[in-house]
Design an enzyme around this catalytic site. Structure first.
Site, PDB file in Angstrom:
ATOM      1  N   HIS A  64       0.492   9.979 -11.530  1.00 30.55           N
ATOM      2  CA  HIS A  64       0.228   8.678 -12.127  1.00 30.55           C
ATOM      3  C   HIS A  64      -0.757   8.777 -13.288  1.00 30.55           C
ATOM      4  CE1 HIS A  64       2.030   5.381  -9.509  1.00 30.55           C
ATOM      5  NE2 HIS A  64       2.495   6.507  -8.995  1.00 30.55           N
ATOM      6  N   ASP A  81      -5.440  12.943 -18.522  1.00 30.05           N
ATOM      7  CA  ASP A  81      -6.775  12.736 -19.085  1.00 30.05           C
ATOM      8  C   ASP A  81      -7.702  11.943 -18.183  1.00 30.05           C
ATOM      9  OD1 ASP A  81      -5.670  10.223 -19.231  1.00 30.05           O
ATOM     10  OD2 ASP A  81      -6.142   9.883 -21.350  1.00 30.05           O
ATOM     11  N   SER A 129      -7.453   9.098 -17.008  1.00 28.92           N
ATOM     12  CA  SER A 129      -7.566   7.665 -17.303  1.00 28.92           C
ATOM     13  C   SER A 129      -7.314   6.814 -16.071  1.00 28.92           C
ATOM     14  CB  SER A 129      -6.608   7.264 -18.421  1.00 28.92           C
ATOM     15  OG  SER A 129      -5.269   7.607 -18.106  1.00 28.92           O
ATOM     16  N   GLU A 171      -6.164   1.031 -15.608  1.00 28.25           N
ATOM     17  CA  GLU A 171      -4.850   1.415 -15.086  1.00 28.25           C
ATOM     18  C   GLU A 171      -4.746   1.263 -13.568  1.00 28.25           C
ATOM     19  OE1 GLU A 171      -3.700   5.404 -16.162  1.00 28.25           O
ATOM     20  OE2 GLU A 171      -4.344   5.117 -18.233  1.00 28.25           O
ATOM     21  N   PRO A 175       8.593   4.821 -13.105  1.00 24.72           N
ATOM     22  CA  PRO A 175       9.909   4.626 -12.474  1.00 24.72           C
ATOM     23  C   PRO A 175       9.778   3.807 -11.199  1.00 24.72           C
ATOM     24  CG  PRO A 175       9.652   6.896 -13.154  1.00 24.72           C
ATOM     25  CD  PRO A 175       8.303   6.250 -13.326  1.00 24.72           C
ATOM     26  N   HIS A 201       8.278  14.232  -3.088  1.00 24.16           N
ATOM     27  CA  HIS A 201       8.438  13.274  -2.000  1.00 24.16           C
ATOM     28  C   HIS A 201       8.573  13.953  -0.634  1.00 24.16           C
ATOM     29  CE1 HIS A 201       9.993   9.678  -4.623  1.00 24.16           C
ATOM     30  NE2 HIS A 201       8.971  10.291  -5.163  1.00 24.16           N
ATOM     31  N   THR A 202       8.533  15.261  -0.608  1.00 26.69           N
ATOM     32  CA  THR A 202       8.569  15.960   0.671  1.00 26.69           C
ATOM     33  C   THR A 202       7.273  15.761   1.450  1.00 26.69           C
ATOM     34  OG1 THR A 202       9.133  18.068   1.725  1.00 26.69           O
ATOM     35  CG2 THR A 202       7.680  18.174  -0.183  1.00 26.69           C
ATOM     36  N   ASP A 212       7.997  21.451   1.715  1.00 26.67           N
ATOM     37  CA  ASP A 212       9.162  22.317   1.872  1.00 26.67           C
ATOM     38  C   ASP A 212      10.349  21.654   1.192  1.00 26.67           C
ATOM     39  OD1 ASP A 212       9.839  20.234   3.589  1.00 26.67           O
ATOM     40  OD2 ASP A 212       9.411  21.364   5.419  1.00 26.67           O
TER      41      ASP A 212
END
EC number: 1.11.1.7
Length: 330
Positions: free
Chosen positions: A69, A77, A79, A91, A167, A197-198, A254
């Site tokens: 993110h 950086d 942020s 943010e 996304p 996402h594992t 994994d």
């Protein structure tokens, strides 16, 4: 520092993240950047993440997500670490970043405190986040990859810039790939990074539309869908309820995430689309059967992500605190 509410204990997600355009300052990065100015840098980071991960096993997933993110907006950086003040909404306080885990912010702040005692004013928060992410990924079984150092901390953090750049779970493969492509990432790299996402968790609100009503997704594994419905039945009154993104091996890095997609065990709609879309399906099938190929591609993609949009001298600073610009009025 504001910590987000912790999810229920049985759960662990990461949204796929997008990286901004590569900066001309990539050349300033090198693995031995702090060899002379902060020789204990590697040791301090490693010891801190080992302690934190042992205390809170969700730290690895949370920090990996935080790194993504950070890099997708304004480059790597730091942020995303900036706190909102009376002059600026940062943010991290946009709704899309609201669920970023407090443990991830905490580990960066712990390391910064230790480094300021050892080598004050030398190490950027952006470098701390990048190095901690790599160490935590390897700690939970993921591949080792080089982290080049020398980033400066950014001078801007605007909440209004987040929306439209992250996304979303209900977007198409085409739309998500468009975000990656404009920043130099191939379709294969996008799928490899989705393998993050594992580990991690997703809150029910991010996938509940797949479970209930006339638009419920019939392609979710039926037993999985039943369990998720039971888990999420009160999610409208308790938005902390979440589910493991990888229901089989949620705490281990994994290739099970890709195996799950073939079984109808993808949690987010955007996950499931990776096995449905003809352009991404071959990569899912490759990574599901060949963990070595996944690890190699993920490591290369992470090295590339870490060099995106970095700030050099004159473009950034080394913050004294990771949650504030040195000029507090910014």
């Amino acid at each position: 520092m504001r910590l987000s509410r912790s999810p229920t204990p049985f759960v662990l997600i990461l949204l796929v993240v997008v990286a901004p355009a590569v900066s001309a300052d990539v050349a300033i990065l090198r693995t031995d950047y702090y060899q002379k100015t902060c020789p204990d840098f590697n040791k301090i980071v490693r010891e801190a993440v080992l302690t934190k991960q042992s205390q809170q096993p969700t730290t690895a997933a949370g920090t990996l997500r935080l790194f993504f993110h950070d890099c997708f907006l304004e480059g790597c950086d730091a942020s995303v670490l900036i706190a909102t003040n009376s002059f600026n909404k940062a943010e991290r306080d946009d709704d899309l970043n609201d669920s970023l885990p407090g443990d991830a912010f905490d580990i960066v702040n712990r390391i910064k405190t230790a480094l300021e005692l050892s080598c004050p004013g030398v190490v950027s928060c952006a470098d701390i986040l990048a190095q901690a992410t790599r160490d935590l990924v390897t700690m939970v079984g993921g591949p080792y990859f080089d982290v080049k150092l020398g980033r400066k901390d950014g001078l801007e953090s605007k909440a209004h810039k987040v929306r439209g750049n992250v996304p979303m779970p209900n977007q198409t493969v085409h739309d998500i790939h468009g975000m990656f492509k404009k920043n130099g990432f191939s379709l294969r790299e996008m799928v490899a990074l989705s393998g993050a996402h594992t580990i991690g968790f997703s809150h029910c609100k991010e996938f509940s539309d797949r479970l209930y009503g006339s638009k419920a997704d019939p392609e979710i594994n039926p037993r999985f869908a039943t369990a998720l419905k039971e888990l999420c039945k009160n999610h409208t009154v308790d938005d902390t309820i979440a589910a493991f993104n990888d229901v089989m091996t949620p705490g281990k890095f994994d290739n099970m995430y890709f195996k799950n997609l073939k079984r109808g065990l993808g949690l987010l709609a955007s996950d499931h689309l990776l096995i449905k879309d003809n352009s991404t399906k071959p990569f899912v099938e490759l990574y599901a059967t060949d963990e070595k190929a996944f690890f190699e591609d993920f490591a290369r993609a992470m090295e590339k992500l870490g060099t995106v949009g970095v700030k050099g001298n004159g473009e950034g600073e080394v913050r004294r605190r990771c949650d504030h610009f040195n000029n507090l009025n910014v």
